[in-house]
Write a protein that holds these residues in place. Structure first.
Motif, short mmCIF file in Angstrom:
data_model
loop_
_atom_site.label_atom_id
_atom_site.label_comp_id
_atom_site.label_asym_id
_atom_site.label_seq_id
_atom_site.Cartn_x
_atom_site.Cartn_y
_atom_site.Cartn_z
N PHE A 39 40.73 13.62 68.67
CA PHE A 39 40.43 12.11 68.70
C PHE A 39 39.43 12.03 69.82
O PHE A 39 40.15 12.29 70.96
CB PHE A 39 41.71 11.37 68.87
CG PHE A 39 42.47 11.65 67.31
CD1 PHE A 39 42.07 10.55 66.08
CD2 PHE A 39 43.48 12.61 67.06
CE1 PHE A 39 42.88 11.09 65.07
CE2 PHE A 39 44.06 12.70 66.39
CZ PHE A 39 43.96 11.77 65.00
N LEU A 40 38.21 11.57 69.88
CA LEU A 40 37.58 11.66 70.94
C LEU A 40 36.59 10.18 70.97
O LEU A 40 36.61 9.64 69.84
CB LEU A 40 36.22 12.57 70.91
CG LEU A 40 36.88 13.97 71.02
CD1 LEU A 40 35.72 15.08 70.68
CD2 LEU A 40 37.44 14.29 72.30
N SER A 41 36.52 9.50 72.23
CA SER A 41 35.75 8.34 72.36
C SER A 41 34.36 8.48 71.99
O SER A 41 33.68 9.44 72.13
CB SER A 41 36.07 7.62 73.31
OG SER A 41 35.83 8.40 74.55
N GLY A 42 33.58 7.17 71.88
CA GLY A 42 32.23 7.17 71.46
C GLY A 42 31.41 7.68 72.80
O GLY A 42 30.06 7.89 72.62
N ASP A 43 31.91 7.83 73.84
CA ASP A 43 30.84 8.09 74.86
C ASP A 43 31.28 9.66 75.21
O ASP A 43 31.04 10.01 76.63
CB ASP A 43 31.25 7.02 76.17
CG ASP A 43 32.78 7.37 76.72
OD1 ASP A 43 33.61 7.88 75.99
OD2 ASP A 43 33.27 6.64 77.75
N THR A 44 31.91 10.25 74.47
CA THR A 44 32.06 11.86 74.91
C THR A 44 30.84 12.79 74.60
O THR A 44 30.44 12.60 73.48
CB THR A 44 33.40 12.32 74.16
OG1 THR A 44 34.47 11.32 74.63
CG2 THR A 44 33.66 13.67 74.61
N GLN A 45 30.64 13.81 75.40
CA GLN A 45 29.93 14.76 74.91
C GLN A 45 30.55 16.15 75.02
O GLN A 45 31.17 16.40 76.02
CB GLN A 45 28.66 14.87 75.63
CG GLN A 45 27.67 16.13 75.44
CD GLN A 45 26.44 16.41 76.39
OE1 GLN A 45 26.94 16.45 77.68
NE2 GLN A 45 25.37 16.28 75.98
#
Length: 288
Positions: A43-49
């Motif tokens: 589960f990753l947030s929208g600002d993740t690369q």
């Protein structure tokens, strides 16, 4: 093809991903002859690369929630929840989260699966989705949540591969140039599709003239800047429509000042109106 919309120039570029993470421990999910399919979820947030990485086995990447962008040296692919992306073995790739997402990845043993040599976007059938979600996601070093995980993976493998080979392939990729200056220009466009700066303005940011950049696009990409930009806009807009976003909002997010100009471009490029790509229930809503 060039759009007839008025340019909304100098839109501010969004910041780069503020949270960069490593390759999400692929070594803890290594497929082998005993377990030919390995699945993991994050589960990753929208600002993740997810940083550039590669591994010696192919993978299928998708999300059960949220839109992701996967990039390689050859191009970038926008992947909404209705689709999955095949990435061949040994292909370096990075992932940007366009929004908060539940990222799922299925690794396949090298001798398993289609012999595709390039990334492929696939429609996920209900059966394929069920098979993907049935796989245990426990990493090595911990007991699987399902005691029969290894046996189930061996049973699922041939049917899952058959579904992959039968899946509809969708070409919404955006090619990326090898030339460093063009790459910078294209990446800036992908980070902010709503920015309608002219080619001359973009060329100035990489220290080149408009004529030079136009020539480089033709020589390196086999298409004009306008054609490439349209492809990038379509790849950006399609997942938004599939999520049910209103056409007016998608048009604005794509840099168009009028819905009509966006719809005209979209229909000319795809042969269909934007509403044809929205969920069926939403398309029927205006008639209720």
């Amino acid at each position: 093809m060039p759009s007839r919309s008025e340019p909304a120039r100098h839109a501010p570029s969004p910041p780069a991903a503020s949270h960069s993470v490593g390759p999400l421990t692929p070594h803890l999910y290594m497929p082998d002859a005993v377990r030919p399919l390995r699945a993991k979820e994050h589960f990753l947030s929208g600002d993740t690369q997810v940083e550039l990485h590669a591994h010696p086995w192919p993978q299928l990447t998708f999300s059960t929630r949220g839109v992701i962008r996967l990039s390689t040296a050859d191009g970038t692919w926008i992947v909404p929840p209705s689709r999955a992306l095949w990435v061949p073995a040994d292909v370096p790739h990075s992932i940007n989260l366009i929004e908060d997402a539940e990222l799922r990845t299925v690794y396949l043993h090298r001798w398993l699966g289609p012999e595709w040599t390039r990334c492929e976007v696939l429609e996920i059938s209900p059966l394929l989705r069920a098979l993907l979600l049935a796989l245990d996601t426990t990493p090595d070093g911990r007991p699987p949540a399902d005691a029969q995980a290894a046996q189930r993976e061996r049973w699922i493998a041939p049917l899952l591969v058959n579904e992959l080979e039968r899946a509809t392939q969708i070409r919404i990729d955006v090619p990326l140039p090898q030339d460093k200056r063009l790459r910078m220009l294209c990446e800036a466009m992908l980070r902010n599709p709503a920015d309608r700066a002219t080619l001359a303005e973009r060329a100035a940011t990489i220290g080149a003239s408009e004529r030079t950049v136009a020539r480089l696009f033709r020589n390196h990409m086999g298409m004009s800047w306008q054609q490439w930009r349209q492809q990038a806009v379509l790849a950006h807009a399609l997942p938004l429509l599939a999520r049910g976003m209103a056409v007016s909002q998608v048009a604005a997010a794509s840099g168009y000042t009028t819905d009509s100009a966006f719809c005209a471009m979209f229909k000319q490029a795809t042969g269909k109106s934007p509403t044809a790509f929205q969920p069926r229930r939403q398309r029927a809503a205006p008639r209720q």
